[in-house]
Scaffold this motif. Structure first.
Motif, PDB file in Angstrom:
ATOM      1  N   ARG A   1      25.269  58.280  85.519  1.00  0.00           N
ATOM      2  CA  ARG A   1      26.869  58.803  86.216  1.00  0.00           C
ATOM      3  C   ARG A   1      27.771  57.448  85.517  1.00  0.00           C
ATOM      4  NH1 ARG A   1      25.284  57.495  92.480  1.00  0.00           N
ATOM      5  NH2 ARG A   1      22.943  57.825  91.207  1.00  0.00           N
TER       6      ARG A   1
ATOM      7  N   HIS B   1      31.235  49.980  90.062  1.00  0.00           N
ATOM      8  CA  HIS B   1      31.502  50.254  91.216  1.00  0.00           C
ATOM      9  C   HIS B   1      30.712  52.100  90.121  1.00  0.00           C
ATOM     10  CE1 HIS B   1      32.982  47.329  92.863  1.00  0.00           C
ATOM     11  NE2 HIS B   1      33.633  46.422  92.094  1.00  0.00           N
ATOM     12  N   PHE B   2      30.687  52.644  91.392  1.00  0.00           N
ATOM     13  CA  PHE B   2      29.953  54.224  90.513  1.00  0.00           C
ATOM     14  C   PHE B   2      31.003  54.583  92.034  1.00  0.00           C
ATOM     15  CE2 PHE B   2      26.618  51.765  89.090  1.00  0.00           C
ATOM     16  CZ  PHE B   2      26.567  52.590  87.899  1.00  0.00           C
ATOM     17  N   ASN B   3      31.036  55.812  91.920  1.00  0.00           N
ATOM     18  CA  ASN B   3      31.845  57.070  93.009  1.00  0.00           C
ATOM     19  C   ASN B   3      31.137  56.373  93.930  1.00  0.00           C
ATOM     20  OD1 ASN B   3      33.325  57.806  91.794  1.00  0.00           O
ATOM     21  ND2 ASN B   3      31.897  59.827  90.543  1.00  0.00           N
ATOM     22  N   ASP B   4      29.651  56.649  93.983  1.00  0.00           N
ATOM     23  CA  ASP B   4      28.500  56.647  95.057  1.00  0.00           C
ATOM     24  C   ASP B   4      28.247  55.193  96.242  1.00  0.00           C
ATOM     25  OD1 ASP B   4      27.523  56.681  93.455  1.00  0.00           O
ATOM     26  OD2 ASP B   4      25.646  58.096  94.604  1.00  0.00           O
TER      27      ASP B   4
ATOM     28  N   GLU C   1      25.348  53.105  82.948  1.00  0.00           N
ATOM     29  CA  GLU C   1      25.815  54.569  82.639  1.00  0.00           C
ATOM     30  C   GLU C   1      24.529  55.469  82.590  1.00  0.00           C
ATOM     31  OE1 GLU C   1      30.411  54.214  82.501  1.00  0.00           O
ATOM     32  OE2 GLU C   1      29.241  54.744  80.466  1.00  0.00           O
TER      33      GLU C   1
ATOM     34  N   ASP D   1      27.554  50.505  94.432  1.00  0.00           N
ATOM     35  CA  ASP D   1      28.174  49.448  94.021  1.00  0.00           C
ATOM     36  C   ASP D   1      27.164  48.798  93.194  1.00  0.00           C
ATOM     37  OD1 ASP D   1      30.286  49.724  93.990  1.00  0.00           O
ATOM     38  OD2 ASP D   1      31.016  47.965  96.006  1.00  0.00           O
TER      39      ASP D   1
ATOM     40  N   GLN E   1      32.913  53.199  87.363  1.00  0.00           N
ATOM     41  CA  GLN E   1      34.047  53.424  87.826  1.00  0.00           C
ATOM     42  C   GLN E   1      34.990  52.338  87.878  1.00  0.00           C
ATOM     43  OE1 GLN E   1      35.379  56.711  87.775  1.00  0.00           O
ATOM     44  NE2 GLN E   1      33.749  57.346  87.916  1.00  0.00           N
ATOM     45  N   LYS E   2      34.157  51.317  87.146  1.00  0.00           N
ATOM     46  CA  LYS E   2      35.209  50.462  87.675  1.00  0.00           C
ATOM     47  C   LYS E   2      34.021  49.043  87.424  1.00  0.00           C
ATOM     48  CE  LYS E   2      37.361  48.552  91.286  1.00  0.00           C
ATOM     49  NZ  LYS E   2      38.602  48.352  92.603  1.00  0.00           N
TER      50      LYS E   2
END
Length: 344
Positions: free
Chosen positions: A23, A42-45, A18, A47, A26-27
């Motif tokens: 950012r 896993h980020f929003n946009d 991060e 991997d 997420q997972k």
């Protein structure tokens, strides 16, 4: 590793990611199982693969190798940065080659085999455009390592009438004592390659990279007991893809590959039997899912076939072909009778 240890490790990885990428994660998932060194973040946009190995030196070596090779090849991940002991690299896809290839019929399998082999040749070619041959460690560069490789043939004795007196161990050791001039990725088992959504195949896990003959990378692939392609078909794939820029004539190259692959097959068979005695036989699905040793009678038969075929290709190893043929019959009987290795 304890649950608390695993949790501490994940906390470190997520915090570093991060901060590095700016950012939130997420997972987190574990593509090779939670006991492995790498995790998929896993980020929003996007991997990203994060790797925290027990040996930080290997992590830094792998990052350096990826950076050097990536300038000349798209057949491997991109290093996205190193934070302390943690390396981040691009996600090359979730369709691991060892699982993807069994979803295809023969033609599709041969096409994937050809692409896997071509990608290794391209990676080695890329390495020749760098200074890696002056900077990486030489693998198997001492007499003890080579001697151990040769002496392991005694593992084959229980399956047959012993090792033939025609087998010259000294000649085998001399053939294997190859100076380290060519980059090798090492550990090119099919679980260490994946296809992305567009079908592009890339190799990953370069932590054991070094210098040797070059054919060892192909021995790892052909000698992957879970690899569902016949050894003679792989020989044709290799001939079609052969890169004359590797520095060896094709005849000498394939003789060395055959000799090295014979002893690699011995090592894989040794590992399979050791694990089978300890854990019992595993399902083929489990082996492929977790990229485990091929602890299944059919996989033991496959590596026996590989050993028999390639041993027969060189006069140095030809006397061992019958030992592999006998071991294939031994494991075929186990498969037929449903026996465990302990009681066999």
């Amino acid at each position: 590793m304890t649950d608390s240890g695993k949790g501490d490790r994940l906390t470190r990885i997520v915090a570093a990611a991060e901060t590095h990428f700016g950012r939130p994660v997420q997972k987190v998932t574990a593509p090779g199982g939670e006991g492995r060194s790498s995790f998929r973040l896993h980020f929003n946009d996007l991997d990203v693969i994060a790797t925290l190995r027990p040996n930080f030196r290997r992590t830094h070596l792998e990052a350096f190798v990826l950076e050097q090779l990536r300038a000349h090849s798209d057949d491997l991940p991109e290093c996205l940065g190193v934070v302390g002991e943690i390396m981040f690299q691009s996600d090359v896809g979730r369709r691991r080659l060892n699982q993807e290839i069994v979803r295809h019929k023969e033609k599709g399998r041969l096409d994937l085999a050809a692409e896997a082999v071509a990608a290794i040749f391209r990676i080695q070619s890329a390495a020749r455009r760098t200074d890696l041959n002056r900077m990486l460690p030489h693998l198997g560069a001492n007499d003890g390592w080579v001697t151990s490789l040769v002496e392991a043939v005694d593992v084959l004795q229980p399956y047959s009438m012993g090792i033939s007196h025609r087998f010259d161990r000294q000649a085998a050791a001399e053939r294997l004592a190859s100076p380290g001039r060519q980059f090798v990725k090492w550990d090119c088992r099919s679980g260490n390659a994946a296809l992305d959504r567009a079908g592009k195949l890339r190799w990953f896990d370069f932590e054991y990279s070094g210098l040797r003959h070059g054919a060892e990378d192909f021995a790892w692939l052909i000698g992957d007991e879970a690899w569902p392609v016949a050894p003679d078909q792989m020989a044709d794939v290799m001939i079609d893809a052969f890169d004359p820029g590797c520095g060896h004539g094709i005849g000498d190259y394939f003789d060395y590959l055959s000799v090295y692959l014979t002893f690699h097959a011995v090592q894989r068979l040794k590992l399979i039997t050791k694990e089978a005695r300890k854990r019992g036989w595993l399902s083929k699905e489990r082996v492929r899912k977790y990229d485990d040793a091929g602890v299944h009678p059919e996989f033991a038969m496959q590596i026996s076939r590989v050993g028999a075929y390639y041993a027969a290709q060189s006069p140095v190893t030809e006397p061992l072909a019958r030992n592999f043929e006998a071991s294939e019959g031994y494991f075929r009987a186990i498969l037929k009778d449903g026996r465990s290795l302990k009681s066999a």
